[in-house]
Structures are given as structure tokens and as C-alpha cells.
Scaffold this motif. Structure first.
Motif: not given
Length: 255
Positions: A70-84
Motif C-alpha cells: 500500500l505504501a508503494l501503491h499510494l506513495d505514502a510512508p508506512a511505519v512497521l513494528c519489527s517485534t512480535s
């Protein structure tokens, strides 16, 4: 199993989260709090086996990939957690019982049992606060540059809840705009679409929205896609297009 929090490898910085496509220009910030099943070193995987770490109790399967798409499709930043979420759930408040859950969907999480205040604080400092600092910085940058952004949380869920089939996709909201426009756009391609079901966003308020959206009056909603559909061949690409076009339509209607 209550491993000393200082057992984290000395000198190694644990990446609490990442900002994918940080230069995305759309007035939108995507957030995926449950993107990973990783446990920091020194915590013996919280006593979980590989099966539990591959289940929805540890990670929203496919959600991280969908958020990046979605970040690439919509040209937006995405913040993703790296931990369970088993280590600490970044979409729960520290006072909630499942912020660090000792039991999740019938599985005992031995490394979460009987934690001291010091151990809970260590997890907050290692993952929870750094992750939310990334979200806050990303939202603040958008507000400085583009005005008030839309905040969209990206999740996936299991195909069944209490024996009942869940819809392929759902929009969870506490304010009807622009959620109702997104639901309408999704229904042009998919049926059924969950409209504030199986969760009601007016009751089950996510911590991310409470901290980064509601205080600033920012528009927000959460997307849930069934994890089995994301796991199909081409599933992430298909749902990136379907969800991305629905979000884009709602954003254009605002302009």
C-alpha cells in the motif's frame, strides 16, 4: 523464563520499527503494529515454539507485506513494528491486560508470566516507546509538510472467530468519515465487507489512534484483511490493489 532484560546483546541496538517509503508524498501515514514475529535476543523466544510464533498470536500474517504494498501503491510512508506483539503489543495501552499477554488464544507465554515492573518497563523502552516515536515523527512530518494526514492501521485476521467465518476485508472505525467511503468503494469489488465488524472501533479503541490521531483530530480507520487470502498466490498484490484503490477513492473525495 523471566529473562533479565539486560540480556539483550551488549552494544546491539534492537530495531523497534522501520519507516518504509519515508519520502512518500501522499497525505497519508500507514501503520502496521503487528508486522513481525521477531523476539529480541536474550529472551529465549519467550518460551514459544515455532508453531506459536507462526500464528496470529505472534504476528498479523501478511499485514506487513500489505502495508508495504500500500505504501508503494499510494506513495505514502508506512511505519512497521519489527517485534512480535507477544513481546509487547504496540496497539495496546500499558494498563491493558494483553499489552504483555501471559496467555494468548490458549497458549501460555512462559516468558511473559509474573513480570516485574522493571521488566515491563524494559520492554517499553526497548520496543514500545521507540516504535511510537517513529510513528509520532512520521505523522508530525506530514502535518508540517502536507497538512493533516489520514492515518490507516493495517491488520490481518484469522478466517474464523468463534466458529463463524469472517468477511474477506473489514473497515474498523470510530468516526464515519472517511470509513464509510472506503466501505462503499470496497463493496464495488468485494462482498461481504465488514463495516465495524467483527470489531467495533467505537469500543475497541486502538492505542495508536489514541496517541497519534485522536489528540490532533486526524481522520483514521483500520483495515483488516483475512490472512488466508493474503497468503494465497498473488494475494498480497490483489489486496494491495483492492484496498489501495478504496483508500485512494476516499482521499480523492475529500479533495
Amino acid at each position: 523464563m523471566n529473562t533479565d532484560p539486560l540480556a539483550l546483546e551488549r552494544g546491539a541496538a534492537w530495531p523497534a520499527g522501520e519507516v518504509f517509503n519515508p519520502d512518500g508524498r501522499a497525505p497519508l501515514v500507514l501503520v502496521c503494529e503487528h508486522a513481525s514475529n521477531r523476539i529480541p535476543p536474550g529472551y529465549a523466544d519467550l518460551g514459544c515454539d515455532a508453531h506459536d510464533l507462526s500464528r496470529h498470536i505472534a504476528v498479523d500474517l501478511g499485514a506487513g507485506e500489505l502495508a508495504r504494498g500500500l505504501a508503494l501503491h499510494l506513495d505514502a510512508p508506512a511505519v512497521l513494528c519489527s517485534t512480535s506483539r507477544l513481546f509487547v503489543d504496540c496497539n495496546r495501552a500499558p494498563f491493558e491486560s494483553d499489552w504483555i499477554a501471559p496467555v494468548s488464544d490458549g497458549s501460555a507465554i512462559a516468558g511473559n508470566a509474573d513480570l516485574s515492573a522493571t521488566q515491563r518497563h524494559a520492554r517499553a523502552q526497548l520496543v514500545f516507546e521507540p516504535f511510537h516515536a517513529l510513528v509520532g515523527e512520521t505523522v508530525a512530518a506530514k502535518r508540517r509538510g502536507d497538512g493533516d494526514p489520514l492515518i490507516v492501521a493495517v491488520h490481518s485476521y484469522a478466517p474464523f472467530l468463534d466458529g463463524l467465518a469472517r468477511p474477506p476485508v473489514a473497515v474498523i472505525w470510530d468516526q464515519p468519515t472517511p470509513a464509510t467511503q472506503v466501505v462503499a468503494a470496497l463493496r464495488r469489488e468485494v462482498e461481504p465487507v465488514g463495516d465495524n465488524t467483527p470489531y467495533d472501533g467505537r469500543l475497541a479503541r486502538g492505542y495508536t489512534f489514541d496517541r497519534h490521531a485522536r489528540p490532533f483530530g486526524l481522520r483514521r480507520f483500520a483495515i483488516e484483511v483475512r490472512q488466508d487470502l493474503l497468503g494465497e498466490a498473488g494475494g498480497v498484490a490483489t489486496w494491495t490493489r483492492i484496498v489501495g484503490e478504496a483508500i485512494a477513492a476516499a482521499m480523492q473525495a475529500r479533495q
